[in-house]
Design an enzyme around this catalytic site. Structure first.
Site, mmCIF file in Angstrom:
data_model
loop_
_atom_site.group_PDB
_atom_site.id
_atom_site.type_symbol
_atom_site.label_atom_id
_atom_site.label_comp_id
_atom_site.label_asym_id
_atom_site.label_seq_id
_atom_site.Cartn_x
_atom_site.Cartn_y
_atom_site.Cartn_z
ATOM 1 N N ASP A 1 -4.382 1.490 11.015
ATOM 2 C CA ASP A 1 -5.771 1.147 11.313
ATOM 3 C C ASP A 1 -5.820 0.676 12.772
ATOM 4 O O ASP A 1 -5.904 1.488 13.688
ATOM 5 C CB ASP A 1 -6.203 0.074 10.299
ATOM 6 N N GLY B 1 0.761 -1.241 0.000
ATOM 7 C CA GLY B 1 0.000 0.000 0.000
ATOM 8 C C GLY B 1 0.792 1.292 0.000
ATOM 9 O O GLY B 1 0.295 2.329 -0.440
ATOM 10 N N ARG C 1 -5.826 0.918 -6.510
ATOM 11 C CA ARG C 1 -4.546 1.447 -6.022
ATOM 12 C C ARG C 1 -4.054 2.658 -6.802
ATOM 13 O O ARG C 1 -3.355 3.505 -6.268
ATOM 14 C CB ARG C 1 -3.456 0.381 -6.162
ATOM 15 N N VAL D 1 -10.894 3.181 2.900
ATOM 16 C CA VAL D 1 -10.405 4.133 1.903
ATOM 17 C C VAL D 1 -9.523 3.430 0.877
ATOM 18 O O VAL D 1 -8.851 2.445 1.193
ATOM 19 C CB VAL D 1 -9.630 5.304 2.563
ATOM 20 N N ASP E 1 -5.796 -0.226 -1.461
ATOM 21 C CA ASP E 1 -6.641 -1.079 -2.299
ATOM 22 C C ASP E 1 -7.833 -1.631 -1.545
ATOM 23 O O ASP E 1 -7.904 -1.580 -0.321
ATOM 24 C CB ASP E 1 -5.829 -2.268 -2.818
ATOM 25 N N LYS F 1 -6.589 5.921 11.196
ATOM 26 C CA LYS F 1 -7.987 5.858 11.634
ATOM 27 C C LYS F 1 -8.002 5.805 13.151
ATOM 28 O O LYS F 1 -7.812 4.741 13.743
ATOM 29 C CB LYS F 1 -8.643 4.585 11.105
ATOM 30 N N GLU G 1 4.296 3.981 6.036
ATOM 31 C CA GLU G 1 3.096 3.144 5.966
ATOM 32 C C GLU G 1 1.974 3.936 5.292
ATOM 33 O O GLU G 1 1.892 5.162 5.423
ATOM 34 C CB GLU G 1 2.758 2.757 7.406
ATOM 35 N N ASP G 2 1.110 3.248 4.569
ATOM 36 C CA ASP G 2 -0.019 3.944 3.950
ATOM 37 C C ASP G 2 -1.033 4.381 4.996
ATOM 38 O O ASP G 2 -1.462 5.522 5.036
ATOM 39 C CB ASP G 2 -0.682 3.063 2.877
HETATM 40 P P1 IMP Z 1 -3.384 -2.327 10.974
HETATM 41 O O1 IMP Z 1 -2.372 -3.392 11.243
HETATM 42 O O2 IMP Z 1 -4.756 -2.743 11.433
HETATM 43 O O3 IMP Z 1 -2.996 -0.973 11.505
HETATM 44 O O4 IMP Z 1 -3.558 -2.235 9.422
HETATM 45 C C1 IMP Z 1 -2.667 -1.639 8.605
HETATM 46 C C2 IMP Z 1 -2.842 -2.143 7.188
HETATM 47 O O5 IMP Z 1 -4.194 -2.464 6.878
HETATM 48 C C3 IMP Z 1 -2.487 -1.066 6.215
HETATM 49 O O6 IMP Z 1 -1.134 -1.112 5.900
HETATM 50 C C4 IMP Z 1 -3.350 -1.392 5.018
HETATM 51 O O7 IMP Z 1 -2.684 -2.306 4.183
HETATM 52 C C5 IMP Z 1 -4.558 -2.070 5.593
HETATM 53 N N1 IMP Z 1 -5.703 -1.159 5.701
HETATM 54 C C6 IMP Z 1 -6.309 -0.755 6.827
HETATM 55 N N2 IMP Z 1 -7.335 0.071 6.573
HETATM 56 C C7 IMP Z 1 -7.385 0.210 5.237
HETATM 57 C C8 IMP Z 1 -8.247 0.957 4.351
HETATM 58 O O8 IMP Z 1 -9.169 1.685 4.752
HETATM 59 N N3 IMP Z 1 -7.976 0.816 3.034
HETATM 60 C C9 IMP Z 1 -6.975 0.041 2.537
HETATM 61 N N4 IMP Z 1 -6.147 -0.651 3.334
HETATM 62 C C10 IMP Z 1 -6.351 -0.574 4.667
#
Ligand code: IMP
Length: 183
Positions: free
Chosen positions: A107, A48, A169, A157, A163, A135, A103-104
């Site tokens: 979450d 991402g 993407r 998003v 994606d 988020k 990082e993109d």
């Molecule tokens: P985390 O480990 O829950 O913080 O998730 C991080 C990863 O989840 C990011 O690097 C994204 O690849 C994916 N991700 C989380 N939310 C979204 C979103 O809204 N759109 C696309 N990818 C997301």
């Protein structure tokens, strides 16, 4: 998941111009913070972050290396499993180097927490994090985001590298995907 049925609608959320303006600000901040440091490594988290990293790296003026790491915590849907797996490691030895994880989106925070722990264990001079989006409402673990583009509400998003099931993407802006109520 029910959201896989029915086509989602895409609404623009952050414009290309706003993304680019914010990235320039982040690059200036990083340039200032690392002006006296050598051996800076930007670690892009695949897949991402590849577009964000490309733009950020080109706007930074401090010399730096670029490398990539790939992790996985999601299947093809939108629910985090919370279990992060290393899929592809760095090729760079980061011992004594200044690492910036790029990082993109943050979450739940599991991915960044895993990456900070994994990379910090390799003896770098420092580890910081840079994320285009966060988020806040979804936070499960508290992770530091040293350079942040935008805080956003809880929505799925896409675009600008992000994606859904490997689609969207290459949109130049960030949009919100929504699934209708009908199932
Ligand atoms: P985390 O480990 O829950 O913080 O998730 C991080 C990863 O989840 C990011 O690097 C994204 O690849 C994916 N991700 C989380 N939310 C979204 C979103 O809204 N759109 C696309 N990818 C997301």
């Amino acid at each position: 998941m029910t959201q896989a049925d029915g086509a989602p609608t895409l609404s623009p959320y952050i414009s290309e111009a706003d993304i680019q303006a914010r990235i320039l600000e982040l690059a200036r901040q990083i340039d200032a913070d690392y002006a006296h440091d050598e051996d800076i490594v930007l670690v892009g988290v695949l897949r991402g972050s590849f577009i964000f990293l490309a733009d950020l790296a080109r706007r930074m003026t401090v010399p730096h290396h670029v490398d990539f790491i790939a992790v996985s915590s999601y299947g093809s849907g939108t629910v985090s499993s919370g279990v992060v797996r290393l899929v592809m490691d760095l090729r760079t030895d980061i011992t004594d180097k200044h690492v910036i994880i790029v990082e993109d989106i943050v979450d739940t925070g599991h991915t960044v927490q895993y990456l900070i722990r994994t990379l910090a264990a390799r003896g770098p001079a420092s580890v910081r994090t840079c994320a285009l989006l966060r988020k806040l409402d979804r936070k499960v673990v508290d992770v530091p985001v040293d350079y942040l583009g935008f805080d956003i509400p809880d929505a799925w998003v896409v675009g600008y590298g992000l994606d859904y099931a490997d689609r969207y993407r290459t949109l130049p802006y960030i949009g919100v995907l929504e699934w209708g109520a009908e199932e």
